[in-house]
Design a protein around this motif. Structure first.
Motif, mmCIF file in Angstrom:
data_model
loop_
_atom_site.group_PDB
_atom_site.id
_atom_site.type_symbol
_atom_site.label_atom_id
_atom_site.label_comp_id
_atom_site.label_asym_id
_atom_site.label_seq_id
_atom_site.Cartn_x
_atom_site.Cartn_y
_atom_site.Cartn_z
ATOM 1 N N GLY A 19 3.761 5.937 -3.369
ATOM 2 C CA GLY A 19 5.059 6.480 -3.746
ATOM 3 C C GLY A 19 6.139 6.356 -2.682
ATOM 4 O O GLY A 19 7.155 7.023 -2.737
ATOM 5 N N HIS A 20 5.934 5.484 -1.710
ATOM 6 C CA HIS A 20 6.912 5.309 -0.659
ATOM 7 C C HIS A 20 7.472 3.883 -0.719
ATOM 8 O O HIS A 20 6.731 2.931 -0.896
ATOM 9 N N GLN A 21 8.783 3.748 -0.567
ATOM 10 C CA GLN A 21 9.432 2.443 -0.579
ATOM 11 C C GLN A 21 9.939 2.131 0.824
ATOM 12 O O GLN A 21 10.785 2.834 1.364
ATOM 13 N N LEU A 22 9.397 1.078 1.430
ATOM 14 C CA LEU A 22 9.830 0.668 2.767
ATOM 15 C C LEU A 22 10.864 -0.427 2.645
ATOM 16 O O LEU A 22 10.842 -1.230 1.732
ATOM 17 N N GLN A 23 11.796 -0.432 3.560
ATOM 18 C CA GLN A 23 12.840 -1.466 3.588
ATOM 19 C C GLN A 23 12.238 -2.788 4.098
ATOM 20 O O GLN A 23 11.331 -2.802 4.901
ATOM 21 N N GLU A 30 0.814 -1.203 0.000
ATOM 22 C CA GLU A 30 0.000 0.000 0.000
ATOM 23 C C GLU A 30 0.857 1.267 0.000
ATOM 24 O O GLU A 30 0.489 2.279 -0.606
ATOM 25 N N MET A 31 2.004 1.226 0.673
ATOM 26 C CA MET A 31 2.887 2.393 0.701
ATOM 27 C C MET A 31 3.530 2.624 -0.664
ATOM 28 O O MET A 31 3.766 3.771 -1.065
ATOM 29 N N VAL A 32 3.827 1.539 -1.398
ATOM 30 C CA VAL A 32 4.364 1.676 -2.761
ATOM 31 C C VAL A 32 3.355 2.398 -3.641
ATOM 32 O O VAL A 32 3.707 3.240 -4.472
#
Length: 207
Positions: free
Chosen positions: A203-207, A198-200
């Motif tokens: 536009g966010h990339q989580l480790q 959902e974060m992708v």
């Protein structure tokens, strides 16, 4: 009469964890058990008074302004407390404390015989402590449930289905605890994957 819905919590696991958590604080004997202690100089007693006063007997925490209940109400609360199987959860608490003391004294084998005799001699007092906790728990039931509600619940536990429920409760709770061990790991991984997905999208990339 409709049967009450009886909710079970993993009491044995919770209480076992509580014992392990509080036992070291309640019985700070590790240092005491490692090496012989020098005898302390006893304080001088005042004339006519004992130099070794008996410590006050601890009692479960309770509201000093607890409401009064009819004897019949308390009798039903105690019956539910005992017949539900919850009261047996207290049975392991005192033995766990005693075992903690024995483990802390394992490096002092010369204490073994006297320590065992002391613990055996204290059993009647420890039983009184357990009964005090049962009475406190019964009062909590009476606070939360009316006499009529407790009568319905007690009737359920007297029934064949209620007795069978209590009989199978330990195995059911053990099974739930075991199932939760795998479940928590799976859910943890699932939630992490879903959050990343959902974060992708945002536009966010989580480790």
């Amino acid at each position: 009469m409709s049967r009450p819905i009886v909710r079970s919590q993993t009491l044995r696991a919770v209480l076992a964890g509580a014992v392990l958590a509080i036992a070291p604080a309640a019985f700070p004997l590790a240092a005491w058990a490692q090496a012989p202690q020098k005898p302390a100089t006893p304080p001088k007693a005042a004339p006519g008074k004992s130099s070794a006063p008996t410590p006050a007997v601890p009692t479960p925490a309770a509201n000093t302004q607890a409401p009064a209940f009819a004897p019949s109400h308390m009798a039903l609360a105690r019956e539910v407390m005992l017949s539900s199987g919850i009261a047996r959860s207290f049975d392991s608490i005192i033995p766990a404390f005693s075992e903690q003391i024995r483990q802390n004294a394992v490096t002092r084998p010369e204490l073994g015989k006297d320590l065992d005799e002391v613990l055996v001699g204290l059993q009647p007092e420890m039983e009184m402590q357990k009964q005090a906790m049962i009475d406190t728990a019964a009062r909590i039931y009476a606070t939360r449930l009316t006499e009529a509600e407790l009568a319905d619940i007690a009737a359920f536990f007297r029934s064949p289905a209620g007795k069978r429920y209590v009989e199978t409760q330990p195995q059911v709770l053990d099974g739930i605890v075991q199932a939760m061990q795998g479940w928590t790991q799976e859910v943890s991984e699932y939630v992490m994957v879903r959050v990343r997905t959902e974060m992708v999208k945002r536009g966010h990339q989580l480790q």
